[in-house]
Design an enzyme around this catalytic site. Structure first.
Site, PDB file in Angstrom:
ATOM      1  N   ASN A 103       1.457 -10.165  11.705  1.00  0.00           N
ATOM      2  CA  ASN A 103       0.701  -8.925  11.478  1.00  0.00           C
ATOM      3  C   ASN A 103      -0.777  -9.257  11.635  1.00  0.00           C
ATOM      4  O   ASN A 103      -1.305 -10.077  10.875  1.00  0.00           O
ATOM      5  CB  ASN A 103       0.930  -8.406  10.052  1.00  0.00           C
ATOM      6  CG  ASN A 103       2.346  -7.884   9.850  1.00  0.00           C
ATOM      7  OD1 ASN A 103       3.121  -7.799  10.787  1.00  0.00           O
ATOM      8  ND2 ASN A 103       2.661  -7.524   8.605  1.00  0.00           N
ATOM      9  N   TYR A 128      -4.863  -7.896  12.422  1.00  0.00           N
ATOM     10  CA  TYR A 128      -5.789  -6.763  12.417  1.00  0.00           C
ATOM     11  C   TYR A 128      -7.149  -7.148  12.969  1.00  0.00           C
ATOM     12  O   TYR A 128      -8.178  -6.762  12.427  1.00  0.00           O
ATOM     13  CB  TYR A 128      -5.866  -6.171  11.003  1.00  0.00           C
ATOM     14  CG  TYR A 128      -4.588  -5.431  10.650  1.00  0.00           C
ATOM     15  CD1 TYR A 128      -4.420  -4.106  11.018  1.00  0.00           C
ATOM     16  CD2 TYR A 128      -3.534  -6.066   9.999  1.00  0.00           C
ATOM     17  CE1 TYR A 128      -3.248  -3.415  10.733  1.00  0.00           C
ATOM     18  CE2 TYR A 128      -2.345  -5.392   9.721  1.00  0.00           C
ATOM     19  CZ  TYR A 128      -2.214  -4.068  10.089  1.00  0.00           C
ATOM     20  OH  TYR A 128      -1.060  -3.385   9.825  1.00  0.00           O
ATOM     21  N   ASP A 137       0.789  -1.235   0.000  1.00  0.00           N
ATOM     22  CA  ASP A 137       0.000   0.000   0.000  1.00  0.00           C
ATOM     23  C   ASP A 137       0.819   1.282   0.000  1.00  0.00           C
ATOM     24  O   ASP A 137       0.346   2.313  -0.467  1.00  0.00           O
ATOM     25  CB  ASP A 137      -1.051   0.002   1.130  1.00  0.00           C
ATOM     26  CG  ASP A 137      -0.473   0.308   2.511  1.00  0.00           C
ATOM     27  OD1 ASP A 137       0.733   0.074   2.727  1.00  0.00           O
ATOM     28  OD2 ASP A 137      -1.238   0.759   3.384  1.00  0.00           O
ATOM     29  N   TRP A 183       1.206  -0.807  14.120  1.00  0.00           N
ATOM     30  CA  TRP A 183       1.209  -0.271  12.756  1.00  0.00           C
ATOM     31  C   TRP A 183       0.385   0.992  12.763  1.00  0.00           C
ATOM     32  O   TRP A 183      -0.767   0.925  13.069  1.00  0.00           O
ATOM     33  CB  TRP A 183       0.624  -1.289  11.772  1.00  0.00           C
ATOM     34  CG  TRP A 183       0.862  -0.857  10.354  1.00  0.00           C
ATOM     35  CD1 TRP A 183      -0.042  -0.307   9.486  1.00  0.00           C
ATOM     36  CD2 TRP A 183       2.099  -0.935   9.648  1.00  0.00           C
ATOM     37  NE1 TRP A 183       0.559  -0.035   8.286  1.00  0.00           N
ATOM     38  CE2 TRP A 183       1.878  -0.400   8.361  1.00  0.00           C
ATOM     39  CE3 TRP A 183       3.383  -1.381   9.972  1.00  0.00           C
ATOM     40  CZ2 TRP A 183       2.882  -0.307   7.400  1.00  0.00           C
ATOM     41  CZ3 TRP A 183       4.378  -1.287   9.015  1.00  0.00           C
ATOM     42  CH2 TRP A 183       4.124  -0.760   7.752  1.00  0.00           C
ATOM     43  N   LYS A 218      -3.072   4.785  10.047  1.00  0.00           N
ATOM     44  CA  LYS A 218      -2.923   3.966  11.260  1.00  0.00           C
ATOM     45  C   LYS A 218      -1.822   4.483  12.181  1.00  0.00           C
ATOM     46  O   LYS A 218      -1.484   3.846  13.179  1.00  0.00           O
ATOM     47  CB  LYS A 218      -2.660   2.501  10.896  1.00  0.00           C
ATOM     48  CG  LYS A 218      -3.846   1.855  10.184  1.00  0.00           C
ATOM     49  CD  LYS A 218      -3.710   0.361  10.062  1.00  0.00           C
ATOM     50  CE  LYS A 218      -4.843  -0.216   9.242  1.00  0.00           C
ATOM     51  NZ  LYS A 218      -4.772   0.109   7.801  1.00  0.00           N
ATOM     52  N   GLU A 266       2.596  -6.119  13.476  1.00  0.00           N
ATOM     53  CA  GLU A 266       1.628  -5.094  13.056  1.00  0.00           C
ATOM     54  C   GLU A 266       0.312  -5.354  13.758  1.00  0.00           C
ATOM     55  O   GLU A 266      -0.158  -6.500  13.810  1.00  0.00           O
ATOM     56  CB  GLU A 266       1.375  -5.132  11.538  1.00  0.00           C
ATOM     57  CG  GLU A 266       2.522  -4.615  10.714  1.00  0.00           C
ATOM     58  CD  GLU A 266       2.214  -4.562   9.206  1.00  0.00           C
ATOM     59  OE1 GLU A 266       1.018  -4.492   8.830  1.00  0.00           O
ATOM     60  OE2 GLU A 266       3.173  -4.617   8.428  1.00  0.00           O
ATOM     61  N   TYR A 315      -9.465  -5.142  10.123  1.00  0.00           N
ATOM     62  CA  TYR A 315      -9.899  -5.822   8.889  1.00  0.00           C
ATOM     63  C   TYR A 315     -10.808  -7.009   9.195  1.00  0.00           C
ATOM     64  O   TYR A 315     -11.599  -7.420   8.349  1.00  0.00           O
ATOM     65  CB  TYR A 315      -8.683  -6.281   8.073  1.00  0.00           C
ATOM     66  CG  TYR A 315      -7.891  -5.134   7.490  1.00  0.00           C
ATOM     67  CD1 TYR A 315      -8.496  -4.199   6.656  1.00  0.00           C
ATOM     68  CD2 TYR A 315      -6.541  -4.973   7.779  1.00  0.00           C
ATOM     69  CE1 TYR A 315      -7.772  -3.132   6.135  1.00  0.00           C
ATOM     70  CE2 TYR A 315      -5.813  -3.921   7.257  1.00  0.00           C
ATOM     71  CZ  TYR A 315      -6.429  -3.000   6.442  1.00  0.00           C
ATOM     72  OH  TYR A 315      -5.716  -1.951   5.919  1.00  0.00           O
ATOM     73  N   ASN A 343       7.779  -9.511   3.960  1.00  0.00           N
ATOM     74  CA  ASN A 343       6.563  -9.081   4.644  1.00  0.00           C
ATOM     75  C   ASN A 343       5.328  -9.612   3.927  1.00  0.00           C
ATOM     76  O   ASN A 343       5.134  -9.361   2.730  1.00  0.00           O
ATOM     77  CB  ASN A 343       6.487  -7.551   4.668  1.00  0.00           C
ATOM     78  CG  ASN A 343       5.260  -7.058   5.417  1.00  0.00           C
ATOM     79  OD1 ASN A 343       5.175  -7.182   6.644  1.00  0.00           O
ATOM     80  ND2 ASN A 343       4.276  -6.527   4.686  1.00  0.00           N
ATOM     81  N   GLU A 344       4.515 -10.361   4.675  1.00  0.00           N
ATOM     82  CA  GLU A 344       3.181 -10.767   4.243  1.00  0.00           C
ATOM     83  C   GLU A 344       3.147 -11.456   2.884  1.00  0.00           C
ATOM     84  O   GLU A 344       2.294 -11.165   2.046  1.00  0.00           O
ATOM     85  CB  GLU A 344       2.224  -9.564   4.265  1.00  0.00           C
ATOM     86  CG  GLU A 344       2.026  -9.030   5.675  1.00  0.00           C
ATOM     87  CD  GLU A 344       0.744  -8.240   5.856  1.00  0.00           C
ATOM     88  OE1 GLU A 344       0.170  -7.789   4.852  1.00  0.00           O
ATOM     89  OE2 GLU A 344       0.324  -8.069   7.015  1.00  0.00           O
TER      90      GLU A 344
HETATM   91  C1  GCB Z   1      -0.372  -4.766   6.271  1.00  0.00           C
HETATM   92  C2  GCB Z   1       0.881  -4.392   5.576  1.00  0.00           C
HETATM   93  C3  GCB Z   1       1.172  -2.907   5.668  1.00  0.00           C
HETATM   94  C4  GCB Z   1      -0.120  -2.126   5.457  1.00  0.00           C
HETATM   95  C5  GCB Z   1      -1.086  -2.509   6.557  1.00  0.00           C
HETATM   96  C6  GCB Z   1      -2.446  -1.798   6.447  1.00  0.00           C
HETATM   97  O1  GCB Z   1      -0.617  -5.869   6.638  1.00  0.00           O
HETATM   98  O2  GCB Z   1       1.995  -5.128   5.997  1.00  0.00           O
HETATM   99  O3  GCB Z   1       2.126  -2.579   4.703  1.00  0.00           O
HETATM  100  O4  GCB Z   1       0.098  -0.764   5.422  1.00  0.00           O
HETATM  101  O5  GCB Z   1      -1.338  -3.870   6.500  1.00  0.00           O
HETATM  102  O6  GCB Z   1      -2.604  -0.757   7.058  1.00  0.00           O
HETATM  103  O7  GCB Z   1      -3.298  -2.288   5.739  1.00  0.00           O
END
Ligand code: GCB
Length: 599
Positions: free
Chosen positions: A465, A467, A163, A549, A568, A504, A471, A411-412
């Site tokens: 990571n 959320y 992103d 994050w 964020k 994250e 999410y 990453n991811e």
């Molecule tokens: C993630 C990514 C990070 C994004 C973040 C988001 O998992 O590693 O690069 O910026 O989510 O805020 O969606």
């Protein structure tokens, strides 16, 4: 790779400033050899800075392809008789150095330095025309990967599966430097201690035959130990350790002599400390360390990813203020000034390659087509070679920083399929071979949980990571808490002897937005979200760190789930605290690198 420095035998000239700048809109810069004569342009660009946000013309901002930077340089007379080099600290993502129109070096990989040896092309005391052509294109064979598409209006567009905005240009310094013909090429330092005695094992690579001697100086400048030979281990009596939050740096002065005469001298900072993973704990100097801090970005208004020492100092002040003891160089290696500053100020670093977006499951979010993540048109042998090169260059550049305690390979990525193991295992192996002293990790994405991820067994530390509450279970922190706890239970039961870091967790928040009902995007929701997450972490002894994050809001490519960027941050993009920063501060300033609860 040694950073250029001025020493008894080396000269250094900084080339930052305003350079002539021209965008190669029609792909003619090479065929017309723009580098051979003064650029026909009225534009000037600041170096270091990403060029994208400097200008008002959106065609420059969104340009896909080459741009040319140019200036004249006079070689100082004192460089006579030496090797003369141009060091580009970063050209994102590919750079070509030209001297008076002739190519001198090229490098692919946007976050790593490279040298052009221009000795044969220039003379001390004379001026030359220095041009650096920089390309911002990402393909399936670059790290990070991307794809160029042509829109219906015929204009090229860069797409990618991460992103943060694809800032480009000369975002770090450019230098002219000299080095002797017979010189110190590489230094590797490994430190240890027992009781009050430290040890510094070093090995020195030279170009040409030379006798090596070393001197270790403490912070007062006193010589505390000496060594002889290209590799040796020297003892440091009454050693002062490099500790998180309490850095101590020695100077290792390395001298190369030829026939009794000083040929070269180079000094590096040495922090004596150890890093180990024992069971589910992460030990620094044999003591359990609990990571508090952030995933960060090199990102500021106007300069984009351009390095700036004022921002550097201020960002680290904010880290200290909020009680952070560490950060991750998400999602690419940062400027060397950042690494040096972390060494000096005792901030711990998870150092990451630029391998972000190796995951076609994001195609839905960022725009398709969705292809297999690993395959001829996506992650293929060349992509893997680029990843291995990224690992090699990262370790070559950063191996001597005491602040760096963990290498992050990717990453991811999509890690739940066997192809991922074939793709990433060589990178883990290479990192361990190049640096047997530091653990190696990768950053796991939420869609590859413990029952699915096949790469986790390769890692010394597993980074997650997550959320929950953003999410997933959006605006439902009760459910988020239950699901987060269940997931961590699953991971820690499956891997009881591995430490976990939550690298994250975060919630987008508009600074200034408030809600009595804790609605998402409000400062209240972000604080409540972080408190919920932290209380889950405290239930698991195997969770040895929390990185929110993100440190600050940052620029992204446009998207329907982004409001002028990713929000964020605990701090806004102009580095003012949101309520969350105060929430984190209340927790982190009392932890003192240790986890107080759940042990
Ligand atoms: C993630 C990514 C990070 C994004 C973040 C988001 O998992 O590693 O690069 O910026 O989510 O805020 O969606």
């Amino acid at each position: 790779m040694l950073k250029p420095q001025a020493s008894a035998t080396r000269e250094l000239l900084n080339l930052d400033g305003l350079w002539q700048f021209k965008v190669d809109f029609n792909d003619e810069g090479f065929s017309q050899n723009w580098a051979a004569k003064p650029l026909n342009t009225e534009l000037q660009a600041a170096v270091p800075a990403s060029y994208n946000d400097l200008f008002t013309d959106v065609a420059i901002r969104e340009h896909v392809g080459w741009v040319f930077y140019q200036r004249t340089v006079r070689v100082p007379r004192g460089f006579a008789g030496e090797r003369i080099l141009v060091r580009v600290d970063a050209a994102t993502h590919e750079g070509i150095v030209f001297v008076n129109g002739t190519e001198a070096a090229r490098h692919v990989g946007g976050y790593m330095p490279f040298d052009a040896d221009i000795t044969a092309q220039v003379s001390a005391g004379e001026e030359f025309l220095l041009t650096v052509a920089v390309n911002n294109i990402l393909t399936n064979e670059t790290i990070p990967p991307g794809r160029v598409v042509t829109r219906d209006n015929g204009v090229k567009q860069q797409t990618y599966l991460h992103d943060f905005y694809n800032y480009a240009g000369l975002a770090r310094s450019v230098w002219l430097h000299s080095a002797p013909q017979t010189r110190i090429e590489d230094i590797t330092v490994v430190t240890d201690f027992e009781g009050s005695t430290g040890s510094v094992a070093y090995s020195i690579g030279t170009l040409g035959q030379a006798q090596i001697s070393t001197e270790l100086r403490d912070e007062s400048g006193a010589v505390v130990a000496t060594g002889a030979g290209a590799s040796a281990t020297i003892s440091v009596p009454n050693v002062k350790l490099w500790q998180p939050g309490k850095a101590y740096l020695y100077d290792l002065v390395v001298r190369a002599h030829v026939d009794g005469k000083l040929a070269d001298e180079y000094t590096i900072k040495v922090g004596v400390r150890t890093v180990k993973v024992v069971g589910n704990q992460f030990l620094i100097n044999n003591e359990p360390f609990y990571f508090t801090g952030f995933g960060m970005h090199e990102d500021h208004i106007v300069k984009g990813k351009g390095h700036d020492n004022s921002f550097l100092v201020n960002d680290f002040e904010l880290l200290k203020w909020v009680g952070a003891n560490s950060f991750r160089t998400s999602h690419y290696p940062y400027a060397e000034e950042v690494m040096d500053y972390a060494d000096r100020h005792g901030i711990v670093i998870i150092d990451e390659t630029a391998a972000v977006g190796l995951n076609q499951n994001f195609a839905g979010m960022f725009g398709g087509p969705k292809l297999p993540t690993f395959g001829p048109e996506t992650g293929n042998d060349k992509t893997q070679a680029a990843l291995l090169q990224a690992v090699r260059e990262l370790i070559a550049r950063d191996k001597n920083h005491p602040s760096v305690v963990l290498w992050s390979i990717t990453n991811e990525a999509e890690t739940g399929i066997p192809e991922a193991v074939d793709f990433f295992k060589p990178a883990f192996d290479l990192a361990r071979q190049l640096d047997p002293t530091r653990p190696v990790t990768y950053i796991n994405v939420m869609t590859e949980p413990f029952g699915k991820c096949l790469v986790a067994p390769l890692a010394d530390v597993i980074c997650l990571n997550r959320y929950w509450g953003w999410y997933e279970d959006h605006s439902d922190l009760d459910n988020a808490s239950k699901h987060f706890e269940a997931e961590l239970k699953g991971w820690t039961e499956k891997y009881p002897n591995v430490p976990f870091i939550i690298t994250e967790y975060g919630a987008d928040t508009m600074p200034g937005a408030h809600s009595i009902h804790n609605l998402p995007w409000s400062e209240e929701y972000q604080s409540a979200y972080l408190e919920m997450s932290n209380s889950v972490f405290d239930k698991f002894a195997g969770v040895v760190g929390e990185h929110v994050w993100n440190f600050a809001d940052f620029q992204t490519k446009p998207g329907i789930f982004r409001v002028l960027g990713n929000k964020k941050g605990a701090f806004s993009r102009d580095r003012q605290p949101k309520a969350a920063a105060h929430t984190l501060r209340a927790r982190w300033t009392t932890l003192n690198n240790r986890k107080p609860l759940g042990e």
